[in-house]
Design an enzyme around this catalytic site. Sequence first.
Site, PDB file in Angstrom:
ATOM      1  N   GLY B  11      -5.599   3.381   4.190  1.00  0.00           N
ATOM      2  CA  GLY B  11      -5.129   2.040   4.502  1.00  0.00           C
ATOM      3  C   GLY B  11      -6.240   0.992   4.525  1.00  0.00           C
ATOM      4  O   GLY B  11      -6.036  -0.146   4.116  1.00  0.00           O
ATOM      5  N   ASN B  12      -7.455   1.400   4.974  1.00  0.00           N
ATOM      6  CA  ASN B  12      -8.533   0.421   5.114  1.00  0.00           C
ATOM      7  C   ASN B  12      -9.108  -0.042   3.771  1.00  0.00           C
ATOM      8  O   ASN B  12      -9.884  -0.980   3.727  1.00  0.00           O
ATOM      9  CB  ASN B  12      -9.641   0.975   6.004  1.00  0.00           C
ATOM     10  CG  ASN B  12     -10.275   2.203   5.385  1.00  0.00           C
ATOM     11  OD1 ASN B  12      -9.568   3.118   4.953  1.00  0.00           O
ATOM     12  ND2 ASN B  12     -11.582   2.207   5.306  1.00  0.00           N
ATOM     13  N   LYS B 130       5.838   9.664  14.298  1.00  0.00           N
ATOM     14  CA  LYS B 130       5.032   8.740  13.497  1.00  0.00           C
ATOM     15  C   LYS B 130       5.423   7.296  13.822  1.00  0.00           C
ATOM     16  O   LYS B 130       6.557   6.878  13.553  1.00  0.00           O
ATOM     17  CB  LYS B 130       5.279   9.052  12.019  1.00  0.00           C
ATOM     18  CG  LYS B 130       4.664   8.084  11.053  1.00  0.00           C
ATOM     19  CD  LYS B 130       3.181   8.313  10.872  1.00  0.00           C
ATOM     20  CE  LYS B 130       2.601   7.240   9.964  1.00  0.00           C
ATOM     21  NZ  LYS B 130       1.130   7.282   9.945  1.00  0.00           N
ATOM     22  N   LYS B 214       0.553  10.664   3.836  1.00  0.00           N
ATOM     23  CA  LYS B 214      -0.002  10.387   2.510  1.00  0.00           C
ATOM     24  C   LYS B 214      -0.973  11.462   2.034  1.00  0.00           C
ATOM     25  O   LYS B 214      -0.995  11.832   0.852  1.00  0.00           O
ATOM     26  CB  LYS B 214      -0.671   9.005   2.570  1.00  0.00           C
ATOM     27  CG  LYS B 214      -1.426   8.574   1.372  1.00  0.00           C
ATOM     28  CD  LYS B 214      -2.937   8.770   1.514  1.00  0.00           C
ATOM     29  CE  LYS B 214      -3.563   8.007   2.658  1.00  0.00           C
ATOM     30  NZ  LYS B 214      -5.009   8.332   2.809  1.00  0.00           N
ATOM     31  N   LYS B 276      -5.851  15.027   7.074  1.00  0.00           N
ATOM     32  CA  LYS B 276      -6.793  15.078   5.938  1.00  0.00           C
ATOM     33  C   LYS B 276      -7.364  16.489   5.794  1.00  0.00           C
ATOM     34  O   LYS B 276      -7.511  17.010   4.685  1.00  0.00           O
ATOM     35  CB  LYS B 276      -7.941  14.081   6.129  1.00  0.00           C
ATOM     36  CG  LYS B 276      -7.486  12.643   6.028  1.00  0.00           C
ATOM     37  CD  LYS B 276      -8.646  11.678   6.135  1.00  0.00           C
ATOM     38  CE  LYS B 276      -8.107  10.284   6.417  1.00  0.00           C
ATOM     39  NZ  LYS B 276      -7.148   9.826   5.386  1.00  0.00           N
TER      40      LYS B 276
END
Lengths: 314, 314
Positions: B11-12, B130, B214, B276
């Site tokens: 997102g960043n 979430k 994601k 991740k």
Amino acid sequence: MPETILVALGGNALVKVGQQGTIAEQAANLREALAGIVELIRRGHRLIITHGNGPQVGHILIRAEEARGKAYELPLDVCVAQSQGETGYLIQQGLQNLFMQSGVSHRPVATVISRTEVDPTDPRMKAPTKPVGPFYTREQAVLLRERGYHLMEDARRGYRRVVPSPLPVRVLEAGVIQRLVKEGVIVIAVGGGGIPVHVVEDGTLVGVEAVVDKDLASSVLAVALGVDRLLDLTGVEHVKLHFGSPMERSLDSLTVAEAKSYLAEGHFAPGSMGPKIEAAIHFLEHGGREVVITRPETALEAFEGKAGTHVFPL
Amino acid sequence: MPETILVALGGNALVKVGQQGTIAEQAANLREALAGIVELIRRGHRLIITHGNGPQVGHILIRAEEARGKAYELPLDVCVAQSQGETGYLIQQGLQNLFMQSGVSHRPVATVISRTEVDPTDPRMKAPTKPVGPFYTREQAVLLRERGYHLMEDARRGYRRVVPSPLPVRVLEAGVIQRLVKEGVIVIAVGGGGIPVHVVEDGTLVGVEAVVDKDLASSVLAVALGVDRLLDLTGVEHVKLHFGSPMERSLDSLTVAEAKSYLAEGHFAPGSMGPKIEAAIHFLEHGGREVVITRPETALEAFEGKAGTHVFPL
């Protein structure tokens, strides 16, 4: 013989007159509108599906307006991009569910986000004519004019924002779409006429506050792909002369030459049947074989020559 | 040797801390974040780019909420679809403009709207965890609970809607993405983890009110495509042990076995570094060769082994 066909879905395939256009309504309308298309796919034809996005972008603009100051603003190119994701997904899923229900063996379907290059020197860029988004009161219109918007008065319903509708130069994703179509993928593309972009001095691309006509962009894509036929599905079964008058007459077939003279005589309304006829002329003057204009419900009969209006080069 | 690489943009890369995330800010952030990626493309690697959509879907939900009653409602699957169109367009155009400015010869780029199948019997479907969308007051939270939403209290900032985050089973568009990648097209896909759908009794697909992680969806896609390496670009240069404590330590490399024990020891926060690492383990246990986790700014050095955290099968 399997052909490559571009099918342009009009707004009414998604939202019918009198509906608000909820997602459930759009999905149900699509199930009806896509039935004929599923049969074309079953017969082995290669398809590119394009679609309008008037109601969808209208609602995206309403949401953006209502959330002004609370959510970031959406330029029109980004609104079109959002609508391509939304409607591409609905068409794709609707189509694949119909494959499942009607026993059509699996055919891949993909939605490709599509940009349409326009010419910044196009005189249409200086003359905003295409209404987008909601109706406003006179008070709102004054504020919006201060924001730089162009507004047009509608005799009965208030004021509406108008944006330029430049001519499509090319669809930037035509090459990618071509690769997929060659491999038998049904491609959904050029939603809402494509995201309008133009090239600036340093050669980079920027989005434009404009809307490209869906039929004209579809025609430009159809020429680039060397498509055999263009099937334009809209709200009427036939193209008509003297539309809405006692002399109204449906056309079964016409040539490009006839189409041009009827267009010059003012038979086809701008922003409605006009661009469809212009799109047909462009396609047929650049190698296209036939354009069929009809309702989604008569798509299959029309494809077989038993319904709709057929436009031929000669 | 040219490789096939899946790059997951966090997102960043689009919205930085403290920014509202206007389209202009997102485009500027992307120019920085994509610089290393452009160099990988210049070297001839094949790329699939996936991305997060937290801020974008958050703002789509704010707009939908503010326009409630004035515009049709947007189920979460449609919000994700919209965000894929929006962000895919921005990444695609940003990338092609960087090609132009840095003299990289033309490489086609395409955004493919992507759906991720989830399992309706996944226990995670019953446990919404979430957070999505804006923060609400206690009064708003009461009304939203009546609408069937699940809300979670955040100690400092109010209430927030939570939705399930089921595990990705497969990316439905993997085949189409594979065809494009083989032909050298840079493909943008699985935005926001993909549009969550599941198969119902009659075999048709329906959208789900959920959000797929994601990184996990990227890993499932990477395995399906037989990708060589996965490059996960996020907010930190290294994966850390004892994150945020005086014992904090950066990792240069670790094996799957080490990753599993650190994960079990609670070193990696759920919803942040946790998925991740889980994504890396899944990829490396299914044929993947290496996962690199770092910031977009150090992507190229990390790809060359000079920065970032590297995860290997053994």
